[in-house]
Write a protein that holds these residues in place. Structure first.
Motif, mmCIF file in Angstrom:
data_model
loop_
_atom_site.group_PDB
_atom_site.id
_atom_site.type_symbol
_atom_site.label_atom_id
_atom_site.label_comp_id
_atom_site.label_asym_id
_atom_site.label_seq_id
_atom_site.Cartn_x
_atom_site.Cartn_y
_atom_site.Cartn_z
ATOM 1 N N LEU A 114 0.833 -1.202 0.000
ATOM 2 C CA LEU A 114 0.000 0.000 0.000
ATOM 3 C C LEU A 114 0.870 1.256 0.000
ATOM 4 C CD1 LEU A 114 -2.824 1.261 0.170
ATOM 5 C CD2 LEU A 114 -2.658 1.064 2.657
ATOM 6 N N GLU A 115 1.908 1.258 0.808
ATOM 7 C CA GLU A 115 2.814 2.405 0.864
ATOM 8 C C GLU A 115 3.485 2.617 -0.495
ATOM 9 O OE1 GLU A 115 6.867 3.635 3.253
ATOM 10 O OE2 GLU A 115 5.373 2.381 4.282
ATOM 11 N N PHE A 116 3.949 1.549 -1.120
ATOM 12 C CA PHE A 116 4.568 1.639 -2.440
ATOM 13 C C PHE A 116 3.564 2.201 -3.452
ATOM 14 C CE2 PHE A 116 5.308 -0.199 -6.655
ATOM 15 C CZ PHE A 116 6.577 0.301 -6.916
ATOM 16 N N SER A 117 2.326 1.717 -3.404
ATOM 17 C CA SER A 117 1.292 2.195 -4.329
ATOM 18 C C SER A 117 1.024 3.682 -4.127
ATOM 19 C CB SER A 117 -0.007 1.407 -4.144
ATOM 20 O OG SER A 117 0.184 0.060 -4.473
ATOM 21 N N ASN A 118 0.965 4.124 -2.889
ATOM 22 C CA ASN A 118 0.729 5.556 -2.599
ATOM 23 C C ASN A 118 1.883 6.418 -3.121
ATOM 24 O OD1 ASN A 118 -1.770 5.211 -1.406
ATOM 25 N ND2 ASN A 118 -0.921 4.956 0.651
ATOM 26 N N ILE A 119 3.120 5.956 -2.948
ATOM 27 C CA ILE A 119 4.278 6.697 -3.467
ATOM 28 C C ILE A 119 4.198 6.783 -4.989
ATOM 29 C CG2 ILE A 119 6.800 6.596 -3.783
ATOM 30 C CD1 ILE A 119 6.910 5.377 -0.917
ATOM 31 N N ARG A 120 3.847 5.687 -5.632
ATOM 32 C CA ARG A 120 3.743 5.656 -7.097
ATOM 33 C C ARG A 120 2.643 6.599 -7.585
ATOM 34 N NH1 ARG A 120 6.236 5.775 -11.506
ATOM 35 N NH2 ARG A 120 5.301 4.629 -13.198
ATOM 36 N N ILE A 121 1.525 6.632 -6.877
ATOM 37 C CA ILE A 121 0.423 7.543 -7.242
ATOM 38 C C ILE A 121 0.893 8.991 -7.145
ATOM 39 C CG2 ILE A 121 -1.827 8.431 -6.479
ATOM 40 C CD1 ILE A 121 -2.536 5.487 -5.777
ATOM 41 N N GLU A 122 1.601 9.320 -6.073
ATOM 42 C CA GLU A 122 2.119 10.683 -5.917
ATOM 43 C C GLU A 122 3.068 11.041 -7.063
ATOM 44 O OE1 GLU A 122 3.884 11.342 -2.074
ATOM 45 O OE2 GLU A 122 2.066 10.685 -1.032
ATOM 46 N N GLN A 123 3.935 10.082 -7.448
ATOM 47 C CA GLN A 123 4.869 10.331 -8.552
ATOM 48 C C GLN A 123 4.107 10.606 -9.851
ATOM 49 O OE1 GLN A 123 7.201 6.756 -8.535
ATOM 50 N NE2 GLN A 123 8.716 7.556 -7.079
ATOM 51 N N LEU A 124 3.086 9.814 -10.128
ATOM 52 C CA LEU A 124 2.305 9.980 -11.344
ATOM 53 C C LEU A 124 1.537 11.300 -11.336
ATOM 54 C CD1 LEU A 124 1.010 6.323 -11.828
ATOM 55 C CD2 LEU A 124 2.681 7.532 -13.257
ATOM 56 N N GLU A 125 0.977 11.680 -10.187
ATOM 57 C CA GLU A 125 0.272 12.958 -10.089
ATOM 58 C C GLU A 125 1.226 14.124 -10.330
ATOM 59 O OE1 GLU A 125 -1.573 12.724 -6.215
ATOM 60 O OE2 GLU A 125 -3.409 11.843 -7.054
ATOM 61 N N THR A 126 2.431 14.042 -9.787
ATOM 62 C CA THR A 126 3.441 15.087 -9.994
ATOM 63 C C THR A 126 3.808 15.174 -11.471
ATOM 64 O OG1 THR A 126 4.304 14.702 -7.774
ATOM 65 C CG2 THR A 126 5.733 15.897 -9.307
ATOM 66 N N PHE A 127 3.989 14.021 -12.107
ATOM 67 C CA PHE A 127 4.311 13.980 -13.537
ATOM 68 C C PHE A 127 3.214 14.639 -14.363
ATOM 69 C CE2 PHE A 127 3.929 11.887 -17.674
ATOM 70 C CZ PHE A 127 5.182 12.135 -18.207
ATOM 71 N N VAL A 128 1.968 14.332 -14.045
ATOM 72 C CA VAL A 128 0.832 14.898 -14.782
ATOM 73 C C VAL A 128 0.787 16.405 -14.584
ATOM 74 C CG1 VAL A 128 -1.709 14.984 -14.835
ATOM 75 C CG2 VAL A 128 -0.531 12.770 -14.794
ATOM 76 N N ARG A 129 0.957 16.887 -13.343
ATOM 77 C CA ARG A 129 0.937 18.316 -13.068
ATOM 78 C C ARG A 129 2.083 19.037 -13.788
ATOM 79 N NH1 ARG A 129 1.656 17.834 -7.762
ATOM 80 N NH2 ARG A 129 0.073 16.365 -7.183
ATOM 81 N N ASN A 130 3.263 18.486 -13.733
ATOM 82 C CA ASN A 130 4.456 19.136 -14.335
ATOM 83 C C ASN A 130 4.409 19.171 -15.843
ATOM 84 O OD1 ASN A 130 5.463 19.569 -11.789
ATOM 85 N ND2 ASN A 130 6.858 17.829 -11.837
ATOM 86 N N ASN A 131 3.706 18.233 -16.463
ATOM 87 C CA ASN A 131 3.650 18.185 -17.925
ATOM 88 C C ASN A 131 2.345 18.768 -18.476
ATOM 89 O OD1 ASN A 131 6.222 16.921 -18.555
ATOM 90 N ND2 ASN A 131 5.393 15.158 -17.472
ATOM 91 N N GLY A 132 1.545 19.341 -17.628
ATOM 92 C CA GLY A 132 0.318 20.004 -18.078
ATOM 93 C C GLY A 132 -0.721 19.040 -18.660
ATOM 94 N N LEU A 133 -0.680 17.810 -18.265
ATOM 95 C CA LEU A 133 -1.659 16.831 -18.763
ATOM 96 C C LEU A 133 -2.962 16.988 -17.980
ATOM 97 C CD1 LEU A 133 0.694 13.730 -19.021
ATOM 98 C CD2 LEU A 133 -0.060 15.234 -20.874
ATOM 99 N N ILE A 134 -4.073 16.671 -18.603
ATOM 100 C CA ILE A 134 -5.376 16.803 -17.965
ATOM 101 C C ILE A 134 -5.685 15.524 -17.213
ATOM 102 C CG2 ILE A 134 -7.844 17.137 -18.352
ATOM 103 C CD1 ILE A 134 -7.065 18.660 -20.910
ATOM 104 N N VAL A 135 -6.081 15.699 -15.979
ATOM 105 C CA VAL A 135 -6.460 14.550 -15.162
ATOM 106 C C VAL A 135 -7.970 14.452 -15.130
ATOM 107 C CG1 VAL A 135 -6.337 13.528 -12.872
ATOM 108 C CG2 VAL A 135 -4.442 14.903 -13.712
ATOM 109 N N PRO A 136 -8.533 13.320 -15.618
ATOM 110 C CA PRO A 136 -10.002 13.192 -15.564
ATOM 111 C C PRO A 136 -10.476 13.148 -14.128
ATOM 112 C CG PRO A 136 -8.979 11.168 -16.435
ATOM 113 C CD PRO A 136 -7.892 12.163 -16.172
ATOM 114 N N SER A 137 -11.608 13.802 -13.862
ATOM 115 C CA SER A 137 -12.104 13.834 -12.485
ATOM 116 C C SER A 137 -13.263 12.909 -12.285
ATOM 117 C CB SER A 137 -12.511 15.232 -12.100
ATOM 118 O OG SER A 137 -13.409 15.760 -13.043
#
Length: 171
Positions: A148-171
């Motif tokens: 679970l901890e690994f999954s949460n870290i990976r989610i944070e990394q992916l969210e940061t990547f999406v924010r930094n590259n201006g990609l749209i995150v579906p809500s």
């Protein structure tokens, strides 16, 4: 007769559990042949009712309508309630049928053979029932928390990547 069998593993403390059911289904009671009266007649009626309920369960389990999730009438008798795990459940099942070579029992023999043939078509999926020791439960919990901890870290990394590259995150 029900026997509960337990085996404890010496290494890990894990318990393996199993049940053994021994059921003598007797046979359908033909009142005209046996001449039963009184309490014997009542017993014969109960036996016949249980066997009819068992046949209904077996028919429901082996019918082509099974893909349509047809109702299996396990609650129709005590016998079928006892045999739930053995009939299409989590159990290895062996059924022995007895036949009579006598000509006057020809109808009963044919009926028994048909019953056995239909019962043979039931498919069970037996798996080992384990009860984990306290130490093993703790180990599984720690492993799950790590995942679970690994999954949460990976989610944070992916969210940061999406924010930094201006990609749209579906809500």
């Amino acid at each position: 007769m029900q026997v509960i069998i337990e085996q404890e593993s010496l290494n890990s403390g894990t318990k393996l559990e199993g049940k053994l059911f021994l059921v003598d289904l007797a046979g359908s009671e033909r009142v005209d042949k046996t001449g039963a009266t009184g309490s014997r007649l009542d017993e014969a009626k109960h036996i016949n009712k249980s066997l009819s309920a068992l046949l209904s369960v077996i028919k429901a389990l082996t019918s082509d309508k099974k893909a349509q999730k047809s109702h299996v009438p396990y609650r129709d008798s005590k016998l079928t309630r006892i045999l739930v795990e053995s009939l299409g459940g989590n159990a290895k099942t062996t059924m022995i049928i007895a036949l009579s070579p006598a000509l006057d029992n020809e109808d009963e023999t044919l009926s028994t053979l048909r019953f056995g043939q239909r019962a043979k078509m039931i498919k069970n999926t037996a798996v080992v029932n384990k009860t984990l020791s306290l130490e093993e439960c703790k180990r599984v919990i720690v492993e799950t928390q790590d995942k679970l901890e690994f999954s949460n870290i990976r989610i944070e990394q992916l969210e940061t990547f999406v924010r930094n590259n201006g990609l749209i995150v579906p809500s």
